[in-house]
Design a protein around this motif. Structure first.
Motif, PDB file in Angstrom:
ATOM      1  N   LEU A 130      51.958  28.242  16.790  1.00 15.55           N
ATOM      2  CA  LEU A 130      49.882  28.901  15.857  1.00 15.55           C
ATOM      3  C   LEU A 130      50.530  28.866  15.052  1.00 15.55           C
ATOM      4  CD1 LEU A 130      48.970  29.875  19.627  1.00 15.55           C
ATOM      5  CD2 LEU A 130      48.241  28.038  18.185  1.00 15.55           C
ATOM      6  N   ASP A 131      51.856  29.196  14.100  1.00 20.14           N
ATOM      7  CA  ASP A 131      51.823  30.055  13.106  1.00 20.14           C
ATOM      8  C   ASP A 131      51.189  31.251  12.464  1.00 20.14           C
ATOM      9  OD1 ASP A 131      52.027  27.267  11.991  1.00 20.14           O
ATOM     10  OD2 ASP A 131      50.515  26.904  11.828  1.00 20.14           O
ATOM     11  N   PHE A 132      51.700  32.014  13.433  1.00 20.18           N
ATOM     12  CA  PHE A 132      51.602  33.469  13.807  1.00 20.18           C
ATOM     13  C   PHE A 132      53.044  34.353  13.191  1.00 20.18           C
ATOM     14  CE2 PHE A 132      47.585  32.633  16.674  1.00 20.18           C
ATOM     15  CZ  PHE A 132      47.207  33.669  15.825  1.00 20.18           C
ATOM     16  N   ARG A 133      52.813  34.608  11.914  1.00 15.97           N
ATOM     17  CA  ARG A 133      54.163  35.098  11.856  1.00 15.97           C
ATOM     18  C   ARG A 133      54.101  37.342  12.375  1.00 15.97           C
ATOM     19  NH1 ARG A 133      55.551  31.212  12.915  1.00 15.97           N
ATOM     20  NH2 ARG A 133      55.876  29.372  11.535  1.00 15.97           N
ATOM     21  N   ASN A 134      52.965  37.745  11.790  1.00 18.24           N
ATOM     22  CA  ASN A 134      52.585  38.674  11.370  1.00 18.24           C
ATOM     23  C   ASN A 134      52.849  39.072  12.685  1.00 18.24           C
ATOM     24  OD1 ASN A 134      53.156  38.426   8.057  1.00 18.24           O
ATOM     25  ND2 ASN A 134      51.093  39.177   8.368  1.00 18.24           N
ATOM     26  N   PHE A 135      54.015  39.305  13.351  1.00 14.40           N
ATOM     27  CA  PHE A 135      53.895  40.254  14.590  1.00 14.40           C
ATOM     28  C   PHE A 135      54.901  40.620  15.551  1.00 14.40           C
ATOM     29  CE2 PHE A 135      55.553  36.010  15.897  1.00 14.40           C
ATOM     30  CZ  PHE A 135      56.026  36.285  17.222  1.00 14.40           C
ATOM     31  N   THR A 136      54.902  41.885  16.997  1.00 11.72           N
ATOM     32  CA  THR A 136      55.980  42.958  16.567  1.00 11.72           C
ATOM     33  C   THR A 136      55.904  42.902  18.172  1.00 11.72           C
ATOM     34  OG1 THR A 136      55.646  44.099  14.054  1.00 11.72           O
ATOM     35  CG2 THR A 136      56.727  45.034  16.832  1.00 11.72           C
ATOM     36  N   VAL A 137      56.903  42.351  18.607  1.00 16.42           N
ATOM     37  CA  VAL A 137      57.274  42.354  20.199  1.00 16.42           C
ATOM     38  C   VAL A 137      58.203  44.117  20.590  1.00 16.42           C
ATOM     39  CG1 VAL A 137      58.148  41.692  22.066  1.00 16.42           C
ATOM     40  CG2 VAL A 137      57.596  40.305  20.841  1.00 16.42           C
ATOM     41  N   CYS A 138      57.065  44.503  21.062  1.00 21.43           N
ATOM     42  CA  CYS A 138      57.534  46.608  21.751  1.00 21.43           C
ATOM     43  C   CYS A 138      58.331  46.405  23.066  1.00 21.43           C
ATOM     44  CB  CYS A 138      56.469  47.754  21.449  1.00 21.43           C
ATOM     45  SG  CYS A 138      55.347  47.604  20.486  1.00 21.43           S
ATOM     46  N   ILE A 139      58.993  46.998  22.916  1.00 23.85           N
ATOM     47  CA  ILE A 139      59.976  47.181  24.445  1.00 23.85           C
ATOM     48  C   ILE A 139      60.582  48.498  24.679  1.00 23.85           C
ATOM     49  CG2 ILE A 139      62.185  46.438  23.443  1.00 23.85           C
ATOM     50  CD1 ILE A 139      62.350  44.664  26.127  1.00 23.85           C
ATOM     51  N   ASN A 140      59.964  48.389  25.591  1.00 25.20           N
ATOM     52  CA  ASN A 140      60.238  50.012  26.380  1.00 25.20           C
ATOM     53  C   ASN A 140      60.766  49.675  28.369  1.00 25.20           C
ATOM     54  OD1 ASN A 140      60.881  52.522  26.788  1.00 25.20           O
ATOM     55  ND2 ASN A 140      58.434  53.626  27.363  1.00 25.20           N
ATOM     56  N   ASP A 141      60.721  50.876  28.631  1.00 20.92           N
ATOM     57  CA  ASP A 141      61.180  50.728  30.207  1.00 20.92           C
ATOM     58  C   ASP A 141      60.719  51.699  30.863  1.00 20.92           C
ATOM     59  OD1 ASP A 141      63.156  50.722  32.386  1.00 20.92           O
ATOM     60  OD2 ASP A 141      63.541  49.133  31.430  1.00 20.92           O
ATOM     61  N   ARG A 142      60.114  51.858  31.878  1.00 20.02           N
ATOM     62  CA  ARG A 142      60.265  52.782  33.185  1.00 20.02           C
ATOM     63  C   ARG A 142      60.936  54.226  32.556  1.00 20.02           C
ATOM     64  NH1 ARG A 142      54.487  52.612  35.493  1.00 20.02           N
ATOM     65  NH2 ARG A 142      53.069  51.602  33.845  1.00 20.02           N
ATOM     66  N   GLU A 143      61.850  53.273  33.658  1.00 17.90           N
ATOM     67  CA  GLU A 143      63.210  54.367  33.394  1.00 17.90           C
ATOM     68  C   GLU A 143      63.248  55.664  32.406  1.00 17.90           C
ATOM     69  OE1 GLU A 143      64.762  55.338  36.301  1.00 17.90           O
ATOM     70  OE2 GLU A 143      63.933  53.680  38.112  1.00 17.90           O
ATOM     71  N   ILE A 144      63.350  54.894  31.582  1.00 16.65           N
ATOM     72  CA  ILE A 144      63.444  55.516  29.599  1.00 16.65           C
ATOM     73  C   ILE A 144      62.142  56.686  29.932  1.00 16.65           C
ATOM     74  CG2 ILE A 144      63.362  54.927  27.277  1.00 16.65           C
ATOM     75  CD1 ILE A 144      64.811  52.407  27.613  1.00 16.65           C
ATOM     76  N   LEU A 145      61.138  56.313  30.824  1.00 18.27           N
ATOM     77  CA  LEU A 145      60.261  56.940  30.335  1.00 18.27           C
ATOM     78  C   LEU A 145      59.914  58.778  31.139  1.00 18.27           C
ATOM     79  CD1 LEU A 145      56.722  54.689  30.376  1.00 18.27           C
ATOM     80  CD2 LEU A 145      57.829  56.980  28.318  1.00 18.27           C
ATOM     81  N   ARG A 146      60.676  58.054  32.587  1.00 15.65           N
ATOM     82  CA  ARG A 146      60.924  59.067  33.473  1.00 15.65           C
ATOM     83  C   ARG A 146      61.667  60.473  33.190  1.00 15.65           C
ATOM     84  NH1 ARG A 146      59.036  54.795  36.886  1.00 15.65           N
ATOM     85  NH2 ARG A 146      60.840  53.881  37.426  1.00 15.65           N
ATOM     86  N   ALA A 147      62.752  59.532  32.414  1.00  9.96           N
ATOM     87  CA  ALA A 147      64.663  60.381  31.450  1.00  9.96           C
ATOM     88  C   ALA A 147      64.315  61.165  30.907  1.00  9.96           C
ATOM     89  CB  ALA A 147      65.283  59.233  31.804  1.00  9.96           C
TER      90      ALA A 147
END
Length: 421
Positions: free
Chosen positions: A165-182
């Motif tokens: 769809l010609d979107f370019r200016n986007f970011t995929v943010c990634i995390n893990d609930r285990e990291i949050l808990r740690a």
């Protein structure tokens, strides 16, 4: 009683210009996801009230449009609480219905099952820009795959579609609930306090680190706990090195396999992505749904200033139906927000079909009309889009409208000219 012309608050009528874009985007989504092996499926828009109120949907459970019992089942005088009056409700997302669907049909489905579901959902929310009370969700889920391949494919498929769809200016943010808990455990927070801490952390984008610090202290947590906790975020890089830093820093608080899984997902996505976007390790990412158990992710669009897609791993949900946990991971696109951005950008659907129109004179005899209909049939069979309409008095304005709608060839059909078609 005067009937109302406007739709109910939070709902909207969709005009043809927007509908053309919506139809195109849905077609593109389906075509793209099918190339990744996802299969279309569907669930009813009405769900059992017990399923919707199972404490898995977070704040969404406060926004359910409930359906009252009917006939003899409805005994208002015996009702002690609201749910005594309701036995079903409109679904607030597609994930809970999918879990029920899989629990009932697992023996008939492939394993792993790569599901694609597009449909309307309803939430009694406060309407705002890009948010309605009825809206379309487009979900892909992989059920029965415990390894990181599920997350990798979900991210690659979703970003590939956005790229088309010609979107370019986007970011995929990634995390893990285990990291949050740690990170919370390392900072000295008790496990029973995690949810409260994460609710404050989730406000980081809105109130900043100082605001989060003050809120946590106001909740009664010590300055040492808060400073240690927020100090961790200040040291984390937003790429794969940030994961490695936390793996070393958090020690036994963070399972080694969790960090290695995150590294594997990020490195594979970077190597195999089909369009240009930024992959960002975001340890402050929480996501509200309580059913998430592991990896979580969001797509943030610079042009929108917020998320347009999100998802994660929910390995415990199906087990609530079957008694046996099943690995599951999904990604949902904020379809309404995507369409809104396309409309604001003046997006034009790439239509390869030639569009023709025939305008009929009011004195056109029946035989001449048959000639026009025959010609239109032949052109449609060859792939053209053909409109036949009666000629209006203001023919010039009529043609201008048709030209704006993309009709490149407009033919006037008079009694003496049809034979030349």
């Amino acid at each position: 009683m005067t009937l109302k012309k406007k739709p109910v608050t939070g709902m909207k009528d969709i005009l043809p210009e927007e509908m053309e874009i919506r139809d195109y985007v849905i077609g593109l989504i389906k075509d793209t996801y099918k190339t990744y092996g996802f299969q279309s499926m569907e669930t009813p828009c009405v769900e059992h009230i017990e399923n919707l109120c199972s404490k898995q949907g977070g704040d969404n459970e406060k926004l359910i449009f409930k359906i009252m019992k009917r006939g003899e089942k409805l005994k208002i005088q015996e009702a002690k609480e609201e749910n005594d009056l309701a036995d079903s409700g409109l679904r607030y997302d597609l994930t809970v219905p999918l879990a029920r669907y899989y629990a009932g049909h697992a023996n008939e489905l492939p394993s792993p099952f790569k599901a694609m579901q597009i449909g309307s959902v309803w939430r009694a929310d406060r309407p705002q820009r890009g948010r309605f009370r009825q809206f379309t969700q487009c979900d892909i889920d992989i059920l029965g795959e415990a390894g990181p391949l599920a997350e990798i494919e979900l991210i690659l498929a979703t970003t590939a579609m956005l790229g088309k769809l010609d979107f370019r200016n986007f970011t995929v943010c990634i995390n893990d609930r285990e990291i949050l808990r740690a990170m919370a455990a390392y900072s000295g927070f008790k496990e029973e306090d995690y949810d409260e801490v994460f609710i404050s952390l989730d406000k980081m984008d809105k109130i900043g680190q100082e605001g989060v610090a003050q809120e946590l202290k106001d909740l009664g947590y010590s300055a040492d706990q808060v400073d240690t906790y927020l100090g961790l975020f200040a040291q984390v890089e937003e790429d794969i090195t940030g994961v490695r830093y936390l793996k070393d820093k958090l020690g036994e608080c963070l399972p080694k396999e969790t960090a290695e899984r995150m590294e594997h997902i990020m490195s594979c996505v970077e190597a195999a992505k089909e369009c240009e976007f930024r992959l960002k390790f975001t340890p402050t990412l929480v996501r509200g749904q309580s059913y998430y158990t592991g990896t979580i992710f969001e797509v943030v669009m610079d042009d929108f200033g917020g998320s347009v897609a999100g998802g994660g791993r929910y390995d415990k949900m199906i087990g609530k139906f079957t008694g046996q946990d099943t690995p599951a991971c999904g990604f949902s696109i904020g379809f309404e927000r995507i369409v809104m951005l396309l409309l604001e950008q003046g997006y034009q659907v790439p239509d390869r079909r030639e569009k023709k129109a025939y305008l009929l004179d009011k004195n056109l005899p029946a035989q001449a009309l048959l000639t026009v209909l025959k010609r239109a049939k032949e052109e449609r069979e060859s792939g053209c889009q053909v409109l036949i309409a009666n000629m209006k008095k203001n023919k010039k304005f009529q043609k201008e409208q048709l030209s704006q709608e993309g009709y490149e060839e407009i033919t006037d059909c008079y009694p003496d000219s049809v034979e030349r078609l």
